[in-house]
Write a protein that holds these residues in place. Sequence first.
Motif, mmCIF file in Angstrom:
data_model
loop_
_atom_site.group_PDB
_atom_site.id
_atom_site.type_symbol
_atom_site.label_atom_id
_atom_site.label_comp_id
_atom_site.label_asym_id
_atom_site.label_seq_id
_atom_site.Cartn_x
_atom_site.Cartn_y
_atom_site.Cartn_z
ATOM 1 N N ASP A 26 0.854 -0.732 -82.061
ATOM 2 C CA ASP A 26 -0.302 -0.090 -82.677
ATOM 3 C C ASP A 26 0.106 1.344 -82.972
ATOM 4 N N ASP A 27 0.338 1.627 -84.236
ATOM 5 C CA ASP A 27 0.838 2.947 -84.598
ATOM 6 C C ASP A 27 -0.231 4.021 -84.496
ATOM 7 N N ALA A 28 -1.495 3.632 -84.329
ATOM 8 C CA ALA A 28 -2.544 4.630 -84.129
ATOM 9 C C ALA A 28 -2.523 5.167 -82.704
ATOM 10 N N THR A 29 -2.045 4.370 -81.763
ATOM 11 C CA THR A 29 -2.049 4.771 -80.354
ATOM 12 C C THR A 29 -0.648 4.943 -79.778
ATOM 13 N N GLY A 30 0.361 4.461 -80.489
ATOM 14 C CA GLY A 30 1.717 4.498 -79.974
ATOM 15 C C GLY A 30 2.053 3.345 -79.048
ATOM 16 N N GLU A 31 1.155 2.391 -78.947
ATOM 17 C CA GLU A 31 1.372 1.267 -78.026
ATOM 18 C C GLU A 31 2.485 0.349 -78.511
ATOM 19 N N ARG A 32 3.295 -0.104 -77.570
ATOM 20 C CA ARG A 32 4.248 -1.181 -77.802
ATOM 21 C C ARG A 32 4.238 -2.094 -76.584
ATOM 22 N N THR A 33 3.944 -3.356 -76.793
ATOM 23 C CA THR A 33 3.929 -4.347 -75.719
ATOM 24 C C THR A 33 4.784 -5.523 -76.149
ATOM 25 N N GLU A 34 5.727 -5.904 -75.312
ATOM 26 C CA GLU A 34 6.604 -7.037 -75.638
ATOM 27 C C GLU A 34 6.385 -8.152 -74.625
ATOM 28 N N LEU A 35 6.158 -9.360 -75.132
ATOM 29 C CA LEU A 35 5.948 -10.519 -74.284
ATOM 30 C C LEU A 35 6.997 -11.571 -74.596
ATOM 31 N N SER A 36 7.619 -12.089 -73.546
ATOM 32 C CA SER A 36 8.468 -13.260 -73.713
ATOM 33 C C SER A 36 7.580 -14.487 -73.884
ATOM 34 N N GLY A 37 8.195 -15.593 -74.269
ATOM 35 C CA GLY A 37 7.441 -16.834 -74.352
ATOM 36 C C GLY A 37 6.850 -17.208 -73.006
ATOM 37 N N ALA A 38 7.615 -16.994 -71.938
ATOM 38 C CA ALA A 38 7.134 -17.338 -70.601
ATOM 39 C C ALA A 38 5.937 -16.487 -70.197
ATOM 40 N N THR A 39 5.969 -15.202 -70.531
ATOM 41 C CA THR A 39 4.856 -14.323 -70.176
ATOM 42 C C THR A 39 3.603 -14.684 -70.951
#
Length: 236
Positions: A26-39
């Motif tokens: 989310d470029d408005a907040t700077g968020e980056r979240t990465e999820l694997s398939g397992a997660t």
Amino acid sequence: MADNIARVFADAIATDPNRPLLTWYDDATGERTELSGATLANWVAKTANLLVDELALGPGGTAAVLLPPHWQSAAVLLGCWSAGLTVRPAGLTVAERPGDVDVLFAAADRVAEADAWSADERYALALHPFALPLREVPAGFADYVTEVRAHGDHFTAYPPGGPDHGALRDRAAARAAELGISAGDRLLVDVDRHPDPLDWLLAPLTVGATLVLCAHLDPARLAERQATERVTRTLS
């Protein structure tokens, strides 16, 4: 191919459950979240178990999902489909909406829209970057994050799925072909331009692509992000 959306997801993560499957920006907040398939599968299983074990829902049940594109929205949608539910589109006008549903999920800033639906159970989502619960839960709602965490990490999907699952799977495969998404693609999606879950979730998963979902995409960051995430296809 099985007429079951849960099978689409299972096949998408089967080769390597630990590789990044969905990366959220989310470029408005700077968020980056990465999820694997397992997660992501863990969140999907907890959602399905919430629906089945706590609400006693299954094939033939219905859900309304008033959520924007988001990694938590992916968990909710895939959890509903894993439990065999039919998901009502969130973009319909009030007049077009089909009436009662068994369960409703809404973003905290869209709970007022939920009054247009008749739902036995209602869950609100903060969509917080760290999946934190709501600071204040709206009246008539339960907090999705708080409730879902109590449920099991594994779920065996209902074999038949819901009555619309086969048609939805076929639409997803057709949409993937239309958008030129191929197996093994790393797909970047500007979700503000492509808010339909068919585009940002189901079509890519159907062909085995992985996802880089971008909200409020900053055009100045696009080239660098494509390189950093090794993007092979962009929907913007």
